[in-house]
Design a protein around this motif. Structure first.
Motif, PDB file in Angstrom:
ATOM      1  N   PRO A  65       0.814  -1.214   0.000  1.00  0.00           N
ATOM      2  CA  PRO A  65       0.000   0.000   0.000  1.00  0.00           C
ATOM      3  C   PRO A  65       0.842   1.255   0.000  1.00  0.00           C
ATOM      4  CG  PRO A  65       0.200  -0.841   2.212  1.00  0.00           C
ATOM      5  CD  PRO A  65       0.986  -1.773   1.335  1.00  0.00           C
ATOM      6  N   LEU A  69      -0.296   3.358   5.124  1.00  0.00           N
ATOM      7  CA  LEU A  69      -1.338   2.344   5.218  1.00  0.00           C
ATOM      8  C   LEU A  69      -0.734   0.950   5.361  1.00  0.00           C
ATOM      9  CD1 LEU A  69      -3.901   3.628   2.551  1.00  0.00           C
ATOM     10  CD2 LEU A  69      -4.240   3.550   5.010  1.00  0.00           C
ATOM     11  N   LYS A  71       0.251  -0.907   7.740  1.00  0.00           N
ATOM     12  CA  LYS A  71      -0.281  -1.822   8.747  1.00  0.00           C
ATOM     13  C   LYS A  71      -1.570  -2.487   8.305  1.00  0.00           C
ATOM     14  CE  LYS A  71       1.535   0.894  12.508  1.00  0.00           C
ATOM     15  NZ  LYS A  71       1.148   2.174  13.098  1.00  0.00           N
ATOM     16  N   GLU A  72      -2.242  -1.884   7.331  1.00  0.00           N
ATOM     17  CA  GLU A  72      -3.555  -2.408   6.952  1.00  0.00           C
ATOM     18  C   GLU A  72      -3.477  -3.455   5.848  1.00  0.00           C
ATOM     19  OE1 GLU A  72      -6.788   0.213   6.688  1.00  0.00           O
ATOM     20  OE2 GLU A  72      -5.802   1.754   7.860  1.00  0.00           O
ATOM     21  N   ALA A  73      -2.345  -3.553   5.182  1.00  0.00           N
ATOM     22  CA  ALA A  73      -2.230  -4.485   4.070  1.00  0.00           C
ATOM     23  C   ALA A  73      -2.197  -5.929   4.584  1.00  0.00           C
ATOM     24  CB  ALA A  73      -0.970  -4.183   3.270  1.00  0.00           C
ATOM     25  N   TYR A  75      -5.290  -5.381   1.869  1.00  0.00           N
ATOM     26  CA  TYR A  75      -6.690  -4.961   1.890  1.00  0.00           C
ATOM     27  C   TYR A  75      -7.237  -4.924   0.466  1.00  0.00           C
ATOM     28  CZ  TYR A  75      -4.771  -0.276   0.907  1.00  0.00           C
ATOM     29  OH  TYR A  75      -4.091   0.780   0.359  1.00  0.00           O
ATOM     30  N   ARG A  91     -12.465   1.267  -0.829  1.00  0.00           N
ATOM     31  CA  ARG A  91     -12.063   0.124  -0.024  1.00  0.00           C
ATOM     32  C   ARG A  91     -13.257  -0.818   0.097  1.00  0.00           C
ATOM     33  NH1 ARG A  91      -7.777   0.936   3.822  1.00  0.00           N
ATOM     34  NH2 ARG A  91      -8.633  -0.821   4.962  1.00  0.00           N
ATOM     35  N   GLU A  93     -14.719  -3.698   2.455  1.00  0.00           N
ATOM     36  CA  GLU A  93     -14.621  -4.346   3.760  1.00  0.00           C
ATOM     37  C   GLU A  93     -15.496  -5.586   3.767  1.00  0.00           C
ATOM     38  OE1 GLU A  93     -12.687  -2.939   6.484  1.00  0.00           O
ATOM     39  OE2 GLU A  93     -11.899  -2.061   4.636  1.00  0.00           O
ATOM     40  N   ASN A  96     -12.355 -11.426   3.393  1.00  0.00           N
ATOM     41  CA  ASN A  96     -10.992 -11.711   3.814  1.00  0.00           C
ATOM     42  C   ASN A  96     -10.057 -11.536   2.623  1.00  0.00           C
ATOM     43  OD1 ASN A  96      -8.570 -12.753   4.646  1.00  0.00           O
ATOM     44  ND2 ASN A  96      -9.446 -14.584   5.607  1.00  0.00           N
ATOM     45  N   LEU A 114     -14.997   4.576   6.273  1.00  0.00           N
ATOM     46  CA  LEU A 114     -14.023   4.348   7.344  1.00  0.00           C
ATOM     47  C   LEU A 114     -13.426   5.695   7.731  1.00  0.00           C
ATOM     48  CD1 LEU A 114     -11.998   1.467   5.658  1.00  0.00           C
ATOM     49  CD2 LEU A 114     -13.792   1.200   7.377  1.00  0.00           C
ATOM     50  N   ARG A 116      -9.722   7.329   8.816  1.00  0.00           N
ATOM     51  CA  ARG A 116      -8.289   7.127   8.973  1.00  0.00           C
ATOM     52  C   ARG A 116      -7.657   8.469   9.296  1.00  0.00           C
ATOM     53  NH1 ARG A 116      -9.875   2.968   9.477  1.00  0.00           N
ATOM     54  NH2 ARG A 116      -9.391   0.996   8.489  1.00  0.00           N
TER      55      ARG A 116
END
Ligand SMILES: [Zn+2]
Length: 129
Positions: A65, A69, A71-73, A75, A91, A93, A96, A114, A116
């Motif tokens: 990413p 971002l 930490k979120e990968a 996604y 995005r 959500e 999985n 979301l 952020r």
């Protein structure tokens, strides 16, 4: 899109509303919003509330990413065709990202913004899952 349009778009998103712009001359509808009508070239436009539901047209799983971002990968980012016209990249959500084979193209999705770092992020999640 001008700074003004972008900030207004995100202001409205923060309140849970998705908006596009409609041309006052020819009625052409644009989402994401633009300053100038793509159909007739006028700048005589007005905000119009968009449908908050749509269909997942395509998606990709982001493993690398943009900075911030990480930490979120991984996604999921997809393209949503909204029920009243217009397409947005958002995005996704509720799926999985490690099981992309279970993500169904054509899934009915609904707006679920979301936040952020205090800023709203356009996101959708599937309905009935
Ligand atoms: Zn127009």
């Amino acid at each position: 899109m001008s700074e003004f349009l972008i900030s207004e778009f995100y202001e409205k998103l923060k309140e849970g509303n998705l908006v596009g712009v409609k041309c006052r001359k020819c009625g052409f509808y644009m989402l994401p919003p633009r300053m100038i009508c793509r159909n007739c070239g006028t700048n005589d436009l007005e905000w119009v509330e968009s449908s908050k539901t749509g269909v997942l047209e395509t998606f990709t799983v982001v493993h690398v990413p943009p900075v911030g971002l990480g930490k979120e990968a991984p996604y999921i980012v997809g393209i949503i065709k909204l029920d009243n016209g217009g397409k947005v990249t958002a995005r996704i959500e509720g799926f999985n990202p490690n099981e992309p084979e279970k993500i169904k193209i054509g899934s009915k999705v609904t707006l679920t913004p979301l936040t952020r770092e205090g800023k709203p992020v356009l996101a959708f999640k599937p309905i009935n899952q």
